[in-house]
Design an enzyme around this catalytic site. Structure first.
Site, PDB file in Angstrom:
ATOM      1  N   GLY A 171       0.834  -1.190   0.000  1.00 48.95           N
ATOM      2  CA  GLY A 171       0.000   0.000   0.000  1.00 48.95           C
ATOM      3  C   GLY A 171       0.872   1.245   0.000  1.00 48.95           C
ATOM      4  O   GLY A 171       2.025   1.214   0.437  1.00 48.95           O
ATOM      5  N   CYS A 172       0.326   2.344  -0.482  1.00 45.34           N
ATOM      6  CA  CYS A 172       1.142   3.554  -0.626  1.00 45.34           C
ATOM      7  C   CYS A 172       1.564   4.118   0.735  1.00 45.34           C
ATOM      8  O   CYS A 172       2.702   4.555   0.902  1.00 45.34           O
ATOM      9  CB  CYS A 172       0.409   4.604  -1.447  1.00 45.34           C
ATOM     10  SG  CYS A 172      -1.255   4.990  -0.877  1.00 45.34           S
ATOM     11  N   TYR A 173       0.670   4.103   1.720  1.00 45.26           N
ATOM     12  CA  TYR A 173       1.058   4.617   3.037  1.00 45.26           C
ATOM     13  C   TYR A 173       2.132   3.746   3.693  1.00 45.26           C
ATOM     14  O   TYR A 173       3.131   4.277   4.205  1.00 45.26           O
ATOM     15  CB  TYR A 173      -0.155   4.721   3.956  1.00 45.26           C
ATOM     16  CG  TYR A 173      -1.139   5.792   3.601  1.00 45.26           C
ATOM     17  CD1 TYR A 173      -0.759   7.124   3.539  1.00 45.26           C
ATOM     18  CD2 TYR A 173      -2.473   5.480   3.337  1.00 45.26           C
ATOM     19  CE1 TYR A 173      -1.679   8.114   3.226  1.00 45.26           C
ATOM     20  CE2 TYR A 173      -3.405   6.463   3.030  1.00 45.26           C
ATOM     21  CZ  TYR A 173      -3.004   7.778   2.977  1.00 45.26           C
ATOM     22  OH  TYR A 173      -3.914   8.756   2.682  1.00 45.26           O
TER      23      TYR A 173
ATOM     24  N   THR B  52       4.345   1.971   2.332  1.00 37.76           N
ATOM     25  CA  THR B  52       5.629   2.162   1.656  1.00 37.76           C
ATOM     26  C   THR B  52       6.417   3.280   2.333  1.00 37.76           C
ATOM     27  O   THR B  52       7.582   3.111   2.707  1.00 37.76           O
ATOM     28  CB  THR B  52       5.407   2.499   0.171  1.00 37.76           C
ATOM     29  OG1 THR B  52       4.782   1.378  -0.452  1.00 37.76           O
ATOM     30  CG2 THR B  52       6.722   2.806  -0.526  1.00 37.76           C
TER      31      THR B  52
END
Lengths: 342, 342, 342, 342
Positions: free
Chosen positions: B145-147, B149
């Site tokens: 997920g982007c968060y 990362t």
């Protein structure tokens, strides 16, 4: 085989975009990076987005530091390129991103910029009639201003084909990076966010004579241009809205046909499908021009809208495209038509 | 030699960014582009920035249209990848940009997403301890997920070295594209421009268990995570601010040393020079992570700030980086650390 | 009956917002408007949005020009208020929007600002315990910093009730106007649009001691504060995310109850209905504080989010609210809780 | 003495701005707030910025809920006002913020909107010649469209005085709130931030006939209008750039004189000092119009730029201004010329 390039003015926005493109260009080796007051500091302090060059030191702009390169890009304030270029020798390809060599008329130069006229160089807009031929093999390139790039591409086919009267209006909505990094109050984030504002209105902007010169050459007659730039809250992009009264007999079909013909083989001009209109976001970071046109039958006018990234096709991308032509490389080397969106 | 890739979910933001990167990847041929309700329409209608693919038609997402490719990227809403992946055969490299295969604990999956747990796949964050080895040669990748990362890269070195207590706070300021193209009132431009707002506060966001899982593995003990996402008026980017109380004996020097060691050979993690702090703009369009850390002696805490582009390193760039590792290509192929700024 | 007010620093953002509010205040007459380098120019050149005052001339800041007013607002850089205030006489109400009189500890002052400590004045945050009483009838007011305003209101009820441990983390996402009109490169529109960035991290921001002082007074014990400001692409607004570990026995119900009690009669603090989270846009131009809280049971922490307009409740609105209390006027005179949105 | 007002369409952007203004109007009591699908929910869910009305419940829009008020504002999609207004009785002041009663020509209505023509009402733009008289004491008001408001004010004095040819071009750069709360993909924050785009080009926008009607009335002859709206990344504001060829004998001095005369006594039109150009930010939240003009001697055209807040002077402010005139109140009651900036 690679060519060695230097960038004068590497700490500014135009210089930064140029370096971003050159990093992706397989045929160049990046040599000297020069600056004025920032000489002696690493590039990373000024261009934190250029991670691969973060530790490269800026050196003083001058004939010494620029010597020994095959290509020299000048991304300098106007008035600084002419003298420097003269010292670089006739075999070096000099690409001037500034205004010094754009205007062919000395009186125009004096009126709009003041001082001595340096003469004009081949104009880095290959998409104009004859434009590509003037750039092939040249050792000197004058990169167009960002506003004229959008405006000339929007209007040239119609004027060349005589479809409209030689009296045009152009309103160009621009991002703030066109103004560079100058510390002016009206460019503060607090001022520009949430605001649209006009400036350089009623023929006061220095790009106006470049419009007049370029459109006049295409039309084969004097063209009057009412040009208004509008500052919008975005970092990049120019959306040009241009219109002119239709000539007798011209209509939507002849207009579309003229544009499709003019740009049929252009790698960087995309005439959109009918019904789609350009948005600057689609062009960010790319060398692409999105263009659409329509006839307003009630008003009797042709309306053309063009979107570009002012720093790419409007400045640094045009510089690379011109370099490629001058060096005999494939024209699109190091450039893309895919934008960074959303 | 090129591999043939398909993209399922090509009309969304993650799919669009993936295609932008794949266009610049010398080792791939872009095959099927699939979608759900948009099948039968050209890609240009949905991704106007991808000019080179404007006329490519979207086809229905399914095992038939995805068959015959060496690599299949799944950029689908959660819950759609597991079944589809099962039909693609074990020799196809399947890279899932969604959540279906990120969580290893079935109870976590049921609590946060509901429904059956599809099992977990190698996690596409090579910069974690052991992360690169898990991806080499794999046929299945779960892109983070982007968060997480941003948060895992910000905190992993400190937790791995035992420099901080296993109780961390993370506030992540994000651009709007992370929410995708869903038509929700709070995502309208009129609502987001000029506003910062919190959502999914106090452990309510579905990325929370991914933080807990990833940080726990690195720390070798349970880590509690207080995670708050904040929506900011920008299309892309995540700025992660993470902090935790220092362990006895830890200080600024040991912390910096741990981070420099951990990321010394990482092509996509840039620990900034002391005094420079990350800005998301510097990473836009790139796979770069900008990171800085400092000890707050008064508060007794380590503070780490990391900037990424949520669509690139946070999603599509990680997918390409993982594909490169899985296929045995140079890890950085098709990726850049130079952002598009300003 | 009206009071005559002067504004020193009328050309800045704080001064401009103050004048906007005073224009709508039925009990004041706007007298001298002073400035430093802009003295001698009309206000309209600096504050084009204040049309009713466009032709008012700015005069030099000094005891002469400020004499003869009932109320003097000082919207000056820190270090400029103390000397000036001493010359204004004890009967004049002096409201200092700068930092000079906020810190009660001389050592704190020297560490964070340097130079002589001017002593502290009643703190213009009526919503703190005892805060309103300290302001009634006073002749001197120190308006709080914009970050502490959000952070103190977010955390005071929990610390006063002993619901959390005295070790808090605060991340405040701010618009750019908090930095004023200073011409710094990182404040240019081209730099801030599309970017989130951290600065003054790890206890380096000058508002940190104000947090520590204010929260310590409320808690009755020393409170450590990890404070990180984040610059976001918006002109106004601060979204504060604060968290702290719950004390034994505290839970969501006791926390909500403490906040509802603390703010039950506050005209400018709105504890939102459960499930709604603050957005800065809702507070723009108003003196309202939007606040929400939730317990994160997994992390064992209370999380509080507060939204304010940094220029209104965070600066000029607090100044007017404090003036009203000092003069014995109804506290909300000239202020609103309705924001300008979208 | 206060009048009781109802707002139909209270959950939209126009309705929200109207309520914000009415909260500050000393002569009104806010009665029924109506909506369609949102009936039965509190206003706070839809207009979180209107804290004073957060708990007011929305009721169904209809003659029953709107009965018993002195003034009814209709902020509804076009096509919904006519029937409803007919049921409200001739003694109720009905102010229609929609399009239903703006066009006097039935053929125009059918061409642009379709369906039956409801007839036209007095036009809520007092600044036009004769405009104020038509509004005094009326029981029906058609509030102008936001684009025509800017365009008519920009061009009326020049056309009325015969200073320009009756063939005008108008490019209006607008914020996104003009499109309302409709959930359309191109209005998502991710799409609009960082982008300028054209739409409704070449005479396709429904406000075009309102321009033609209004300018024709002022000029006393048919006027052709080339109108292009441009969407910019900001929530509010319209910057109108209008130009037309000068008539023989007209010049900068006669033009300025005509505008100063026309707007000499207008409380809400501010002709800026020479050299200053309008910015929309200066007008946000206010009923002010900033206007500047200049002759472009090279192009032989008059260029006029006007800035308004599309939701205030462009919609809700004009509605309140018109209500004041209709009721015989001082025209500026509840309105301000001070914008919220930066």
């Amino acid at each position: 085989m690679t060519v060695k390039v230097a960038v004068a003015g590497a700490s500014g926005y135009a210089g930064g975009e140029l370096l971003r493109l050159l990093l992706a260009h397989p045929g160049v080796e990046i040599g000297a990076l020069t600056a004025a007051s920032s000489a002696g500091t690493p590039l990373g302090q000024h261009q934190p987005h250029l991670a691969p060059l973060a530790d490269r030191m800026l050196v003083e702009t001058g004939p010494d530091t620029l010597a020994g390169h095959d290509v020299v890009f000048l991304a300098l304030p106007h008035g600084h390129s002419a003298e420097l270029a003269a010292l670089l020798g006739p075999d070096v390809l000099v690409v001037d991103l500034g205004a010094d060599h754009r205007l062919s008329d000395a009186a125009d130069w004096r009126r709009w910029y003041g001082g001595d006229h340096a003469g004009s160089w081949p104009y880095g807009l290959p998409e104009l009639p004859g434009g590509r031929d003037r750039l092939r093999g040249t050792k000197r390139v004058a990169v167009p201003g960002c506003y004229p790039t959008g405006g000339l591409l929007a209007l040239a086919p119609a004027l060349a084909a005589g479809l409209v009267r030689p009296e045009v209006t152009v309103v160009s909505v621009t991002g703030t990076s066109g103004a560079g990094r100058s510390l002016k109050p009206h460019l503060l984030g607090s001022e520009v966010m949430g605001s649209a504002s006009a400036y350089g209105v009623a023929g006061a902007h220095r790009h106006t004579p470049e419009f007049v010169q370029g459109l006049g050459a295409v039309a084969g007659e004097r063209v009057t241009v009412s040009f208004t730039p509008v500052l919008a809250p975005m970092p990049r992009g120019i959306l040009t809205t241009a219109s002119a009264r239709l000539s007798p007999g011209a209509d939507g079909a002849t207009a579309r046909s003229a544009y499709l013909d003019a740009y049929a083989n252009e790698p960087f001009v995309q005439v959109l499908a009918p019904g789609s209109w350009p948005a600057t976001a689609a062009t960010i970071g790319s060398n692409n021009v999105q263009l659409q046109l329509e006839v307003d039958a009630d008003a009797g006018r042709l309306v053309v809208v063009a979107a570009i990234d002012n720093l790419t096709k409007g400045t640094a991308g045009a510089a690379v495209q011109s370099m490629n032509l001058a060096l005999g490389l494939p024209e699109a080397t190091g450039l893309t038509t895919a934008g960074v969106a959303p």
